[in-house]
Enzyme design. Structure first.
Site, PDB file in Angstrom:
ATOM      1  CG  ASP A 107      42.316  -8.554 -19.681  1.00 51.16           C
ATOM      2  OD1 ASP A 107      41.822  -9.418 -19.385  1.00 51.16           O
ATOM      3  OD2 ASP A 107      43.714  -8.656 -19.428  1.00 51.16           O
ATOM      4  NE  ARG A 158      37.767 -11.257 -16.782  1.00 50.33           N
ATOM      5  CZ  ARG A 158      38.976 -11.027 -17.495  1.00 50.33           C
ATOM      6  NH1 ARG A 158      39.459 -10.038 -17.510  1.00 50.33           N
ATOM      7  NH2 ARG A 158      39.454 -12.144 -18.344  1.00 50.33           N
TER       8      ARG A 158
HETATM    9  P1  FAD Z   1      40.083  -6.513  -2.988  1.00 52.00           P
HETATM   10  O1  FAD Z   1      39.461  -5.679  -2.116  1.00 52.00           O
HETATM   11  O2  FAD Z   1      41.172  -6.060  -3.743  1.00 52.00           O
HETATM   12  O3  FAD Z   1      40.839  -7.920  -2.140  1.00 52.00           O
HETATM   13  C1  FAD Z   1      39.743  -8.671  -1.517  1.00 52.00           C
HETATM   14  C2  FAD Z   1      40.776  -9.728  -0.708  1.00 52.00           C
HETATM   15  O4  FAD Z   1      41.438 -10.656  -1.748  1.00 52.00           O
HETATM   16  C3  FAD Z   1      42.036  -9.305   0.038  1.00 52.00           C
HETATM   17  O5  FAD Z   1      41.631  -8.743   1.285  1.00 52.00           O
HETATM   18  C4  FAD Z   1      42.794 -10.352   0.082  1.00 52.00           C
HETATM   19  O6  FAD Z   1      42.423 -11.112   1.016  1.00 52.00           O
HETATM   20  C5  FAD Z   1      42.487 -10.891  -1.279  1.00 52.00           C
HETATM   21  N1  FAD Z   1      43.454 -10.338  -2.229  1.00 52.00           N
HETATM   22  C6  FAD Z   1      43.391  -9.439  -3.315  1.00 52.00           C
HETATM   23  N2  FAD Z   1      44.452  -9.301  -3.866  1.00 52.00           N
HETATM   24  C7  FAD Z   1      45.383 -10.005  -3.614  1.00 52.00           C
HETATM   25  C8  FAD Z   1      46.688 -10.172  -3.991  1.00 52.00           C
HETATM   26  N3  FAD Z   1      47.410  -9.485  -4.800  1.00 52.00           N
HETATM   27  N4  FAD Z   1      47.413 -11.087  -3.217  1.00 52.00           N
HETATM   28  C9  FAD Z   1      46.821 -11.562  -2.139  1.00 52.00           C
HETATM   29  N5  FAD Z   1      45.708 -11.460  -1.737  1.00 52.00           N
HETATM   30  C10 FAD Z   1      44.869 -10.842  -2.394  1.00 52.00           C
HETATM   31  N6  FAD Z   1      40.962  -5.517 -13.443  1.00 52.00           N
HETATM   32  C11 FAD Z   1      40.792  -4.531 -14.487  1.00 52.00           C
HETATM   33  O7  FAD Z   1      40.810  -3.273 -14.487  1.00 52.00           O
HETATM   34  N7  FAD Z   1      40.518  -5.102 -15.642  1.00 52.00           N
HETATM   35  C12 FAD Z   1      40.689  -6.483 -15.895  1.00 52.00           C
HETATM   36  O8  FAD Z   1      40.598  -6.861 -17.161  1.00 52.00           O
HETATM   37  C13 FAD Z   1      40.638  -7.385 -14.835  1.00 52.00           C
HETATM   38  N8  FAD Z   1      40.712  -8.605 -14.943  1.00 52.00           N
HETATM   39  C14 FAD Z   1      40.929  -9.468 -13.855  1.00 52.00           C
HETATM   40  C15 FAD Z   1      40.598 -10.761 -14.180  1.00 52.00           C
HETATM   41  C16 FAD Z   1      40.645 -11.835 -13.184  1.00 52.00           C
HETATM   42  C17 FAD Z   1      40.511 -13.059 -13.307  1.00 52.00           C
HETATM   43  C18 FAD Z   1      40.743 -10.996 -11.782  1.00 52.00           C
HETATM   44  C19 FAD Z   1      40.717 -11.816 -10.639  1.00 52.00           C
HETATM   45  C20 FAD Z   1      40.973  -9.560 -11.621  1.00 52.00           C
HETATM   46  C21 FAD Z   1      41.164  -8.943 -12.634  1.00 52.00           C
HETATM   47  N9  FAD Z   1      41.016  -7.575 -12.636  1.00 52.00           N
HETATM   48  C22 FAD Z   1      41.022  -6.539 -13.516  1.00 52.00           C
HETATM   49  C23 FAD Z   1      41.801  -7.030 -11.105  1.00 52.00           C
HETATM   50  C24 FAD Z   1      40.575  -6.377 -10.440  1.00 52.00           C
HETATM   51  O9  FAD Z   1      39.980  -5.370 -11.010  1.00 52.00           O
HETATM   52  C25 FAD Z   1      40.993  -6.217  -8.938  1.00 52.00           C
HETATM   53  O10 FAD Z   1      42.091  -5.098  -9.083  1.00 52.00           O
HETATM   54  C26 FAD Z   1      41.747  -7.345  -8.319  1.00 52.00           C
HETATM   55  O11 FAD Z   1      41.113  -8.534  -8.588  1.00 52.00           O
HETATM   56  C27 FAD Z   1      41.783  -7.004  -6.984  1.00 52.00           C
HETATM   57  O12 FAD Z   1      40.326  -6.696  -6.266  1.00 52.00           O
HETATM   58  P2  FAD Z   1      39.355  -8.096  -5.624  1.00 52.00           P
HETATM   59  O13 FAD Z   1      38.154  -7.873  -6.048  1.00 52.00           O
HETATM   60  O14 FAD Z   1      40.106  -9.196  -5.459  1.00 52.00           O
HETATM   61  O15 FAD Z   1      39.038  -7.335  -4.212  1.00 52.00           O
END
Ligand code: FAD
Length: 282
Positions: A107, A158
């Site tokens: 991560d 990732r």
């Molecule tokens: P967003 O613009 O936040 O969301 C897009 C849409 O997804 C939203 O409109 C909604 O419909 C849906 N959505 C998003 N979040 C939620 C929620 N919590 N509940 C319900 N619906 C939701 N970040 C790091 O900084 N370091 C890491 O190592 C890291 N690892 C990750 C590993 C995985 C497998 C994933 C999926 C995420 C990881 N993240 C990590 C988190 C990432 O940076 C984002 O904060 C998180 O994924 C939300 O961004 P999004 O791309 O889904 O887009």
């Protein structure tokens, strides 16, 4: 036992819950990325204890299709103690994981950890011929350079939007700017690198772009989402694509759950409804 508030996002307080969830995902054709919750340790004993937990977990991960993987946090493995402590613990995990063909993700935490994390990734990706992957964050202004730097490293990247609140001089702020950066980085990953690509987002616009780029460049990628978030979409996507779900477990679930709720108010409503239902015995 986890309260109903948290069990949507966290697989349990012990590895038993995580292993059961890995089996359930396997039935749905979804792979698991198992993470033992823990971060920001200052005491080397805590970092060692979590390292031991991952080593025990490696013995228990079931054979699934796609194969179960693990994800570790640098500050959980002792980066706050020192880079050597982090590297020693990570090396132990990756060595054992390689012996059982288990892929290990690293991560990415806040910007103060990026350089040390990438150094560890590059060393291990070379040593274990791509058996490790690292997370890159679209919100950081440095990430296009990091993609170029890692373009030919044997491993997987990732791509996420970024979960940490970073200073404006280092990071894009605001949804639209981060989305644009994410799109640009996706294009670079497909067009300019030979790495394995993991598209970690719940955003359909980014998923659609990745599918389009995959067709254009004739390249596969995997999609990754979090446990408890858009699970129906995960199952739909898994019918045609490789999908992985990030599966956290452990007693340190409160801060992780808080982060998920903060991201989206709807999760709080869901949680409150679950409490009311459980009190009412429904
Ligand atoms: P967003 O613009 O936040 O969301 C897009 C849409 O997804 C939203 O409109 C909604 O419909 C849906 N959505 C998003 N979040 C939620 C929620 N919590 N509940 C319900 N619906 C939701 N970040 C790091 O900084 N370091 C890491 O190592 C890291 N690892 C990750 C590993 C995985 C497998 C994933 C999926 C995420 C990881 N993240 C990590 C988190 C990432 O940076 C984002 O904060 C998180 O994924 C939300 O961004 P999004 O791309 O889904 O887009």
């Amino acid at each position: 036992m986890l309260p109903p508030i948290a069990d949507r996002f966290v697989a349990g307080e012990s590895a038993d819950g995580a292993v059961a969830h890995v089996h359930a995902l396997d039935d749905a054709g979804i792979g698991a990325i198992v993470n033992h919750l823990g971060e920001h340790y200052d005491d080397p004993a805590d970092a060692r204890a979590d390292t031991e937990e991952y080593l025990r977990l490696l013995e228990r991960l079931p054979a699934t299709d796609p194969p179960a993987t693990m994800s570790v946090k640098p500050s959980q493995l002792g980066l706050g103690v020192g880079e050597d402590a982090f590297r020693d613990n990570l090396d132990r995990i990756v060595e054992v994981a390689a012996a059982t063909d288990t892929f290990v993700w690293i991560d990415m935490e806040d910007h103060t950890t990026t350089d040390a994390t990438l150094r560890a990734y590059e060393a291990l990706a070379d040593e274990y011929d791509g058996g490790v992957g690292v997370c890159l964050q679209a919100n950081l202004r440095r990430t296009p350079d990091d993609v170029a730097r890692l373009a030919d490293t044997p491993g997987r990247i990732r791509l996420v939007k970024g979960a940490y609140d970073e200073p404006a001089e280092l990071a894009h702020r605001g949804g639209a700017a981060v989305d644009e950066a994410y799109r640009d980085l996706l294009r670079r990953l497909f067009a300019e690198t030979s790495v394995g690509i993991a598209v970690a987002t719940h955003d359909d616009a980014m998923i659609d772009l990745a599918l389009e780029l995959g067709t254009r460049y004739d390249r596969d990628c995997e999609f990754q989402m979090l446990m408890g978030v858009r699970e129906r979409r995960q199952r739909e996507l898994a019918a045609t694509e490789t999908v992985y779900q990030y599966v956290p477990y452990g007693s340190a679930w409160v801060s992780y759950f808080y982060r998920r709720v903060r991201e989206r108010r709807e999760n709080l409503r869901f949680a409150l409804r679950a409490i009311v239902d459980s009190v009412a015995g429904r």
